[in-house]
Design an enzyme around this catalytic site. Structure first.
Site, PDB file in Angstrom:
ATOM      1  N   LYS A 187       0.824  -1.209   0.000  1.00  0.00           N
ATOM      2  CA  LYS A 187       0.000   0.000   0.000  1.00  0.00           C
ATOM      3  C   LYS A 187       0.861   1.264   0.000  1.00  0.00           C
ATOM      4  CE  LYS A 187      -4.224  -1.973   1.811  1.00  0.00           C
ATOM      5  NZ  LYS A 187      -3.817  -3.389   2.042  1.00  0.00           N
TER       6      LYS A 187
HETATM    7  C1  LIG Z   1      -4.470  -4.486   1.383  1.00  0.00           C
HETATM    8  C2  LIG Z   1      -3.683  -5.735   1.273  1.00  0.00           C
HETATM    9  C3  LIG Z   1      -4.057  -6.773   0.385  1.00  0.00           C
HETATM   10  C4  LIG Z   1      -5.311  -6.721  -0.466  1.00  0.00           C
HETATM   11  O1  LIG Z   1      -5.217  -5.784  -1.508  1.00  0.00           O
HETATM   12  P1  LIG Z   1      -6.539  -5.228  -2.235  1.00  0.00           P
HETATM   13  O2  LIG Z   1      -6.078  -4.155  -3.142  1.00  0.00           O
HETATM   14  O3  LIG Z   1      -7.437  -4.724  -1.133  1.00  0.00           O
HETATM   15  O4  LIG Z   1      -7.160  -6.378  -2.962  1.00  0.00           O
HETATM   16  C5  LIG Z   1      -3.220  -7.888   0.319  1.00  0.00           C
HETATM   17  N1  LIG Z   1      -2.106  -8.000   1.080  1.00  0.00           N
HETATM   18  C6  LIG Z   1      -1.734  -7.041   1.943  1.00  0.00           C
HETATM   19  C7  LIG Z   1      -0.515  -7.243   2.773  1.00  0.00           C
HETATM   20  C8  LIG Z   1      -2.498  -5.873   2.081  1.00  0.00           C
HETATM   21  O5  LIG Z   1      -2.110  -4.917   2.957  1.00  0.00           O
END
Ligand SMILES: *Cc1c(COP(=O)(O)O)cnc(C)c1O
Length: 460
Positions: free
Chosen positions: A112
Site C-alpha cells: 500500500k
Molecule cells: C491491502 C492488502 C491486500 C489486499 O489488496 P486489495 O487491493 O485490497 O485487494 C493484500 N495483502 C496485503 C498485505 C495488504 O495490505
C-alpha cells in the site's frame, strides 16, 4: 483524460478533480473516459526503463493536459519513491518455478506504500495550488492506516486522524503508527473493535456540517490515484521478466481483498500489457471466488484469518470491474448496486461469468495451505513470504512461470510466519529499534462525541 462515475451521475471531471473527489459524488467510483492504448514498440522501449521513468510513462496518458500537476509528474514520481529501501523500488526475484514481485520495500513494509506515498505527494501538491487544507479521517485494522500516516506525515495543509482498535493490532503495526511524531499525525486508539472505529468514522462523515467545517477526507482505498500508481508495477515486472518481448504473455497472481491491486492489473491488461491470466487469490473471505464460480455476488460474514488485510465482507473496488463487465452501462451498475444494498446479492448471466473467467482464475486458499506454502517456499527456495503473499503463491500452483505479488514483508506478520517455519523473520535494518521509539497516541472510548471533541481540540 477526463473521469466519469461507474454510476453515471458525475459530469466528466479532470484528473486532479477526480483525485480530490475520491468517492464519486453519486456513490459510484471514478474511471477514465477511455483506456490509453500501448503499442508493442512502446512496450519494448518501456522494458528498459527504471521504475521511476516507467511510472511517468504509464501515468502521463491518464493525466489531464493543461493541468499544473501534469507538468509536475516527473518530480512528483521522483519524490514519492525516494522513501523505498530498494533501488529498483519493486524488484522481481525468482522462487522455484515462480517469480516474486516484491512490493514491500516502502516505509511500512506493505504494497500500500507504493500508492500512498504517491497520493500523499499528490494531495500536498494539489492543496498548495488551491491554498487549501484537508483533514484525513480513517479507521484501520493495521495496514492501510500506517501506510496513510507515512504517506502524509509532515506534509503542508494536511492533518491525518487514524483510529485503530486499542491493543488489537500487531505490535509492529501499532508502533509503525504511534511512533510517527509529526505534528500533523493524530493517532487514536479506540477501546473497542475495528468495527467500533469504523462506525465512529461513518458517523462523523454523516455529520455533514462537521464534515464541511473541517474539510474531512477519507483514506480512500477507492481513490483513482491509488489504482494508477499500482498499474506501474505490472508493467515493471513484465519488463524485467520478459526482457521486452511483446509476444511474451504473462500470468500474475494477486492476493486480493478489496480488488484494488488486481484491478490495477486488469487496467494494465486493457492498456495492452501482454497478460495471459490474473489469478484472483483469496483466503476464506471468498466473495470474489464465489462470484466467479456462481455468477452471484453475495455478501457473507467476515472470517478472521492469518492474512487479515484480506479479511473483507465486500470488495469496494469490484464495482470498477463490474462497470466494464456490464459493457460500461451505468444504469446496469446502478441496478446491481441497488440490489446488493437491498437484498445483499446481485447476479450476472452465465455469458458474463464466462467472460470474467477468460481473464481471472479464481482460487480460494485455506489457512493450512497458507502455512504449508510459507514452509515450502522457505525450505525449497530460501524465500520467506508473508501469509498474504503465500495465498497468492499457493493459488498460482497450477501456473508455473507466474509472477506472484508479494504484498507485505514477512516480518510484518512474524507470528504466522514463525508458526510455519519455526522462527520469527528479522525486521529490515531501518526498523530495528522500532519497539523502543517514543510514541504518541490518544486512547478514547468508542464514542463519536469523544472523537469529535478530540479533532476539534487538535485543530484549534
Ligand atoms: C491491502 C492488502 C491486500 C489486499 O489488496 P486489495 O487491493 O485490497 O485487494 C493484500 N495483502 C496485503 C498485505 C495488504 O495490505
Amino acid at each position: 483524460m477526463r473521469y466519469v462515475s461507474t454510476r453515471g451521475g458525475v459530469a466528466p471531471i479532470s484528473f486532479s478533480q477526480a483525485v480530490m473527489m475520491g468517492l464519486a459524488t453519486d456513490g459510484g467510483l471514478l474511471l477514465p473516459e477511455q483506456i490509453p492504448q500501448i503499442t508493442p514498440d512502446q512496450l519494448r522501449h518501456w522494458a528498459g526503463l527504471s521504475f521511476q521513468e516507467l511510472a511517468v510513462e504509464v501515468m502521463t496518458p491518464f493525466m489531464t493536459p493543461g493541468e499544473k500537476v501534469t507538468g509536475q509528474l516527473p518530480e512528483l514520481v521522483q519524490r514519492s519513491f525516494k522513501s523505498f529501501a530498494h533501488p529498483e523500488v519493486t524488484p522481481v526475484i525468482r522462487a522455484g518455478e515462480h517469480w516474486i514481485l516484491e512490493l514491500f520495500h516502502g516505509p511500512t513494509l506493505a504494497f500500500k506504500d507504493v500508492a500512498l506515498q504517491f497520493l500523499g505527494n499528490l494531495f500536498e501538491t494539489l492543496l498548495k495550488e488551491e491554498n487549501g487544507h484537508l483533514n484525513i479521517l480513517g479507521a484501520t485494522s493495521g495496514d492501510t492506516g500506517s501506510a496513510a500516516i507515512h504517506g502524509v506525515r509532515g506534509r503542508a495543509g494536511i492533518h491525518v486522524f487514524i483510529l485503530h482498535p486499542y491493543g488489537r493490532v500487531s505490535p509492529i503495526q501499532e508502533r509503525q503508527m504511534t511512533s510517527v511524531l509529526d505534528a500533523n499525525v493524530h493517532n487514536i486508539a479506540i477501546r473497542g473493535s475495528f468495527d467500533d472505529g469504523q462506525n465512529i468514522v461513518k458517523e462523523l462523515f454523516n455529520d455533514l456540517a462537521f464534515k464541511k467545517d473541517y474539510r474531512l477526507g477519507a483514506v480512500n482505498s477507492i481513490n483513482w490515484a491509488r489504482i494508477l500508481a499500482q498499474i506501474v508495477y505490472f508493467f515493471y515486472a513484465w519488463g524485467r521478466v520478459s526482457g521486452g518481448d511483446p509476444a511474451k504473455r504473462m500470468i500474475f497472481s494477486v492476493p486480493t481483498g478489496n480488488f484494488g491491486d488486481i484491478f490495477a492489473g486488469y487496467m494494465a491488461l486493457r492498456m495492452g500489457l501482454p497478460v495471459e491470466r490474473l489469478v484472483l487469490a483469496t483466503n476464506q473471505n471468498d466473495i470474489l471466488v464465489r462470484f466467479m464460480e456462481s455468477g452471484e455476488y453475495r455478501i457473507g460474514t467476515v472470517h478472521p484469518t492469518i492474512s487479515p488485510s484480506m479479511d473483507i465482507q465486500i470488495s469496494s473496488n469490484f464495482e470498477r470491474y463490474l462497470y466494464y463487465l456490464l459493457d460500461e452501462d451505468p444504469e446496469a451498475v446502478r441496478e446491481a448496486m441497488r440490489r446488493l444494498q437491498k437484498e445483499n446479492v446481485f447476479a450476472v448471466s452465465g455469458h458474463k461469468r464466462h467472460q470474467a473467467l477468460e481473464i481471472f482464475a479464481p482460487r480460494r486458499v485455506s489457512e493450512a495451505q497458507t502455512l504449508e506454502r510459507i514452509r515450502i517456499t522457505f525450505d525449497r527456495y530460501g524465500v520467506l513470504v508473508d501469509p498474504h503473499t503465500a495465498v497468492g503463491v499457493e493459488a498460482a500452483r497450477d501456473f508455473p512461470g507466474a509472477v506472484c505479488l508479494a504484498t507485505a514483508h514477512a516480518a510484518k506478520f512474524g507470528a504466522a510466519v514463525a508458526k510455519a517455519v519455526g522462527r520469527e523473520p528479522e525486521l529490515p535494518p531501518a526498523f530495528q529499534g522500532l519497539m523502543e521509539r517514543p510514541t504518541r497516541c490518544c486512547v478514547l472510548d468508542p464514542d463519536p462525541e469523544a472523537v469529535r471533541a478530540f479533532i476539534r481540540m487538535e485543530l484549534a
